[in-house]
Design a protein around this motif. Structure first.
Motif, PDB file in Angstrom:
ATOM      1  N   ASP A  48       0.833  -1.238  -0.057  1.00 19.42           N
ATOM      2  CA  ASP A  48       0.045  -0.082   0.104  1.00 19.42           C
ATOM      3  C   ASP A  48       0.894   1.213  -0.114  1.00 19.42           C
ATOM      4  O   ASP A  48       0.317   2.344  -0.506  1.00 19.42           O
ATOM      5  CB  ASP A  48      -0.864   0.114   1.229  1.00 19.42           C
ATOM      6  N   ARG A  49       2.111   1.179   0.625  1.00 22.95           N
ATOM      7  CA  ARG A  49       2.873   2.499   0.772  1.00 22.95           C
ATOM      8  C   ARG A  49       3.303   3.118  -0.821  1.00 22.95           C
ATOM      9  O   ARG A  49       3.769   2.222  -1.557  1.00 22.95           O
ATOM     10  CB  ARG A  49       4.040   2.119   1.544  1.00 22.95           C
ATOM     11  N   SER A  50       2.855   4.200  -1.014  1.00 15.59           N
ATOM     12  CA  SER A  50       3.379   4.841  -2.280  1.00 15.59           C
ATOM     13  C   SER A  50       4.673   5.690  -1.998  1.00 15.59           C
ATOM     14  O   SER A  50       4.608   6.665  -1.258  1.00 15.59           O
ATOM     15  CB  SER A  50       2.094   5.607  -2.876  1.00 15.59           C
ATOM     16  N   CYS A  51       5.658   5.123  -2.559  1.00 14.71           N
ATOM     17  CA  CYS A  51       6.939   5.680  -2.476  1.00 14.71           C
ATOM     18  C   CYS A  51       7.991   5.266  -3.317  1.00 14.71           C
ATOM     19  O   CYS A  51       7.882   4.285  -4.125  1.00 14.71           O
ATOM     20  CB  CYS A  51       7.434   5.451  -0.920  1.00 14.71           C
ATOM     21  N   ILE A  52       9.148   5.926  -3.341  1.00 11.97           N
ATOM     22  CA  ILE A  52      10.343   5.524  -4.076  1.00 11.97           C
ATOM     23  C   ILE A  52      11.488   5.417  -3.117  1.00 11.97           C
ATOM     24  O   ILE A  52      11.571   6.035  -1.886  1.00 11.97           O
ATOM     25  CB  ILE A  52      10.798   6.763  -5.115  1.00 11.97           C
ATOM     26  N   ILE A  53      12.252   4.283  -3.317  1.00 13.55           N
ATOM     27  CA  ILE A  53      13.484   4.026  -2.420  1.00 13.55           C
ATOM     28  C   ILE A  53      14.781   4.431  -3.195  1.00 13.55           C
ATOM     29  O   ILE A  53      14.713   4.188  -4.310  1.00 13.55           O
ATOM     30  CB  ILE A  53      13.336   2.529  -2.120  1.00 13.55           C
ATOM     31  N   LEU A  54      15.389   5.243  -2.698  1.00 14.08           N
ATOM     32  CA  LEU A  54      16.655   5.656  -3.070  1.00 14.08           C
ATOM     33  C   LEU A  54      17.829   5.159  -2.552  1.00 14.08           C
ATOM     34  O   LEU A  54      17.992   4.943  -1.224  1.00 14.08           O
ATOM     35  CB  LEU A  54      16.706   7.393  -2.930  1.00 14.08           C
ATOM     36  N   VAL A  55      18.571   4.464  -3.210  1.00 10.76           N
ATOM     37  CA  VAL A  55      19.889   3.730  -2.912  1.00 10.76           C
ATOM     38  C   VAL A  55      21.269   4.485  -3.263  1.00 10.76           C
ATOM     39  O   VAL A  55      21.279   4.513  -4.472  1.00 10.76           O
ATOM     40  CB  VAL A  55      19.703   2.217  -3.331  1.00 10.76           C
TER      41      VAL A  55
ATOM     42  N   SER B 190       8.894  15.571  -6.396  1.00 13.03           N
ATOM     43  CA  SER B 190       7.946  16.361  -5.751  1.00 13.03           C
ATOM     44  C   SER B 190       7.012  17.022  -6.629  1.00 13.03           C
ATOM     45  O   SER B 190       5.965  16.974  -7.001  1.00 13.03           O
ATOM     46  CB  SER B 190       8.375  17.780  -5.023  1.00 13.03           C
ATOM     47  N   PHE B 191       7.650  17.389  -7.910  1.00 13.06           N
ATOM     48  CA  PHE B 191       7.103  17.805  -9.143  1.00 13.06           C
ATOM     49  C   PHE B 191       6.188  16.665  -9.836  1.00 13.06           C
ATOM     50  O   PHE B 191       5.177  16.808 -10.530  1.00 13.06           O
ATOM     51  CB  PHE B 191       8.042  18.172 -10.246  1.00 13.06           C
TER      52      PHE B 191
ATOM     53  N   LYS C 195       5.821  12.182  -2.761  1.00  9.34           N
ATOM     54  CA  LYS C 195       6.062  12.656  -1.684  1.00  9.34           C
ATOM     55  C   LYS C 195       6.756  12.084  -0.716  1.00  9.34           C
ATOM     56  O   LYS C 195       7.838  12.324  -0.099  1.00  9.34           O
ATOM     57  CB  LYS C 195       4.827  13.337  -0.845  1.00  9.34           C
ATOM     58  N   ASP C 196       6.529  10.539  -0.901  1.00  9.29           N
ATOM     59  CA  ASP C 196       7.318   9.707   0.241  1.00  9.29           C
ATOM     60  C   ASP C 196       8.521   9.005  -0.283  1.00  9.29           C
ATOM     61  O   ASP C 196       8.590   8.355  -1.418  1.00  9.29           O
ATOM     62  CB  ASP C 196       6.264   8.535   0.404  1.00  9.29           C
ATOM     63  N   ARG C 197       9.626   9.247   0.366  1.00  7.11           N
ATOM     64  CA  ARG C 197      11.104   8.827  -0.333  1.00  7.11           C
ATOM     65  C   ARG C 197      11.731   8.053   0.754  1.00  7.11           C
ATOM     66  O   ARG C 197      11.799   8.659   2.199  1.00  7.11           O
ATOM     67  CB  ARG C 197      11.646  10.001  -0.609  1.00  7.11           C
ATOM     68  N   ILE C 198      12.452   6.920   0.767  1.00  3.15           N
ATOM     69  CA  ILE C 198      13.149   6.169   1.509  1.00  3.15           C
ATOM     70  C   ILE C 198      14.485   6.176   1.152  1.00  3.15           C
ATOM     71  O   ILE C 198      14.948   5.881  -0.051  1.00  3.15           O
ATOM     72  CB  ILE C 198      12.704   4.900   1.765  1.00  3.15           C
TER      73      ILE C 198
END
Length: 141
Positions: free
Chosen positions: A16-23, A38-39, A43-46
């Motif tokens: 369910d979590r809408s996000c991107i994971i940045l590694v 953001s553009f 909004k959710d970033r890990i």
């Protein structure tokens, strides 16, 4: 196995979590990616590093992240979870406009959600090599 462009890959929600994971991005890169995301309405970033490689993708999405991985690697990756393809496409276009070199990219799938971050990054590296050679790769688990 066939490959699809990430922005053409229509999937059902796996988590369910809408996000991107940045590694493996440095602070300056994370700041630029935050602007682009953001553009694109993400909004959710890990933010993670290879030290988090022993953590399963599902656990990362649930906020249960370990940092005990001794296997280090420097590849940068962006992993999308529960993000509509039009936003993924907008985000990737934004990276290009900001002249940010495209990292390894993936969408969380029914299979990859149970992989450790190390395994996902390894498979993305192999996939990139295979595509460059015009070959097909069978992902390991």
């Amino acid at each position: 196995m066939t490959f699809k462009k990430i922005n053409e890959n229509e999937q059902n929600s796996i988590h369910d979590r809408s996000c991107i994971i940045l590694v493996n991005f440095n602070n300056k890169e994370v700041a630029a990616i935050k602007t682009v995301s953001s553009f694109a309405g993400i909004k959710d970033r890990i933010v993670l590093t290879s030290k988090n490689g022993n953590t399963k993708i599902k656990d990362i999405l649930d906020g249960n992240i370990s940092d005990d991985n001794e296997n280090t690697w420097s590849e940068k990756a962006i992993i999308f979870n529960n993000i509509p393809t039009n936003r993924v496409s907008g985000f990737l276009d934004g990276l290009k406009k900001m002249k940010i070199r495209r990292p390894l990219t993936a969408m969380v799938t029914e299979v990859s959600i149970d992989w450790k971050l190390d395994t996902l990054i390894y498979n993305l590296k192999e996939e990139r090599k295979s595509i460059a050679k015009g070959q097909v790769v069978d992902h390991s688990k």
